[in-house]
Write a protein that holds these residues in place. Structure first.
Motif, PDB file in Angstrom:
ATOM      1  N   LEU A  40       0.837  -1.210   0.000  1.00  0.00           N
ATOM      2  CA  LEU A  40       0.000   0.000   0.000  1.00  0.00           C
ATOM      3  C   LEU A  40       0.869   1.258   0.000  1.00  0.00           C
ATOM      4  N   GLU A  41       2.071   1.126   0.577  1.00  0.00           N
ATOM      5  CA  GLU A  41       3.004   2.270   0.557  1.00  0.00           C
ATOM      6  C   GLU A  41       3.401   2.597  -0.883  1.00  0.00           C
ATOM      7  N   ASP A  42       3.607   1.538  -1.682  1.00  0.00           N
ATOM      8  CA  ASP A  42       3.922   1.751  -3.106  1.00  0.00           C
ATOM      9  C   ASP A  42       2.764   2.478  -3.801  1.00  0.00           C
ATOM     10  N   VAL A  43       1.549   2.035  -3.489  1.00  0.00           N
ATOM     11  CA  VAL A  43       0.369   2.661  -4.091  1.00  0.00           C
ATOM     12  C   VAL A  43       0.338   4.150  -3.731  1.00  0.00           C
ATOM     13  N   ALA A  44       0.561   4.437  -2.448  1.00  0.00           N
ATOM     14  CA  ALA A  44       0.542   5.825  -1.968  1.00  0.00           C
ATOM     15  C   ALA A  44       1.601   6.651  -2.688  1.00  0.00           C
ATOM     16  N   ARG A  45       2.794   6.066  -2.851  1.00  0.00           N
ATOM     17  CA  ARG A  45       3.896   6.776  -3.491  1.00  0.00           C
ATOM     18  C   ARG A  45       3.593   7.023  -4.975  1.00  0.00           C
ATOM     19  N   LEU A  46       3.092   5.991  -5.660  1.00  0.00           N
ATOM     20  CA  LEU A  46       2.789   6.121  -7.088  1.00  0.00           C
ATOM     21  C   LEU A  46       1.624   7.084  -7.319  1.00  0.00           C
TER      22      LEU A  46
END
Lengths: 133, 118
Positions: free
Chosen positions: A4-10
């Motif tokens: 989910l951190e990747d999603v937030a970053r992207l």
């Protein structure tokens, strides 16, 4: 493999994307329209899986342009992309973050953003993407 | 002719927050219905804990704050329909109830100025 951190970053890389928490789940919206959201399975969803184990979370839902695009994504993407009966007739797909590649996730988020962004903003962003290439 | 539909509330609708997909799906359905012209207005109603009953009798007013304890008093949403017939209003209402997975709506025909012309 993504989180989910990747999603937030992207998602943060997309123009005017806003993160919010609703009922304990994260959502990302553009101009008030949610284009991606954390989508834990409800009891009713799990029941519909029957004997099959539902894909392990976290699960992300993303909007797609229309129902034809949804069919295309489900037919051509990896098994990380799937759908459930609750999404029938609704232009969005589900993604199992544990099995999706970073690249496929990024593309899905960009497409979701475009599916929801106001035309003016979408055109402007499309312009900057083309200049970058 | 115009109709007003009142969706009956219950424990579930009293504190209901829809999934993002249900919220979006409903938004798109409402936008389409308004564009087609048969839906004039609609809104969801907040929990009866924020509602009040105002009564005036013999010039004396009383205000009772919610929540309303009688489930039959609860209303979850309203819609105003502009349709050609009661049959059409019933069909639109049934379609909506199917979309939200079932429920109960009281459908009232509204008065129009023409109803009072002789």
């Amino acid at each position: 493999m993504a989180t989910l951190e990747d999603v937030a970053r992207l998602a943060k890389d997309l123009p005017e994307a806003a993160e919010a928490e609703r009922r304990g789940s994260l959502t990302w919206a553009i101009a008030g329209k949610v284009f991606a959201w954390e989508r834990p399975f409800s009891k009713a969803d799990v029941k519909r899986f029957g004997a099959t184990a539902p894909p392990e979370g976290p699960i992300l839902a993303v909007r797609v342009a229309d129902l034809a695009e949804k069919e295309a994504v489900l037919a051509t993407s990896s098994n990380a992309f799937f759908t459930i009966p609750h999404f029938d007739g609704f232009s969005a797909v589900l993604i199992q973050l544990k099995t999706v590649t970073q690249e496929a996730l990024r593309d899905a988020l960009v497409d979701a953003w475009f599916a929801c962004a106001p035309p003016k903003l979408a055109d402007a962003y499309l312009g900057t993407l083309r200049t970058r290439q | 002719m115009r109709f007003m539909g009142l969706l009956k509330g219950n424990q579930h609708t009293e504190n209901f927050t829809p999934n993002p997909e249900d919220f979006a799906r409903m938004g798109e359905y409402v936008a389409q219905a308004m564009k087609a012209g048969w839906l004039v207005a609609t809104d969801g109603l907040q929990s009866s804990s924020k509602a009040s009953t105002i009564r005036v009798a013999d010039g004396k007013g009383t205000i009772t704050d919610g929540p309303f304890t009688e489930t039959k008093e609860l209303i979850a949403s309203y819609a105003i329909l502009q349709v050609g017939s009661k049959q059409e209003a019933i069909e639109r209402t049934t379609e909506f109830l199917n979309l939200i997975g079932g429920g109960e709506i009281d459908l009232y025909q509204m008065y129009d100025p023409s109803d009072f012309e002789s």
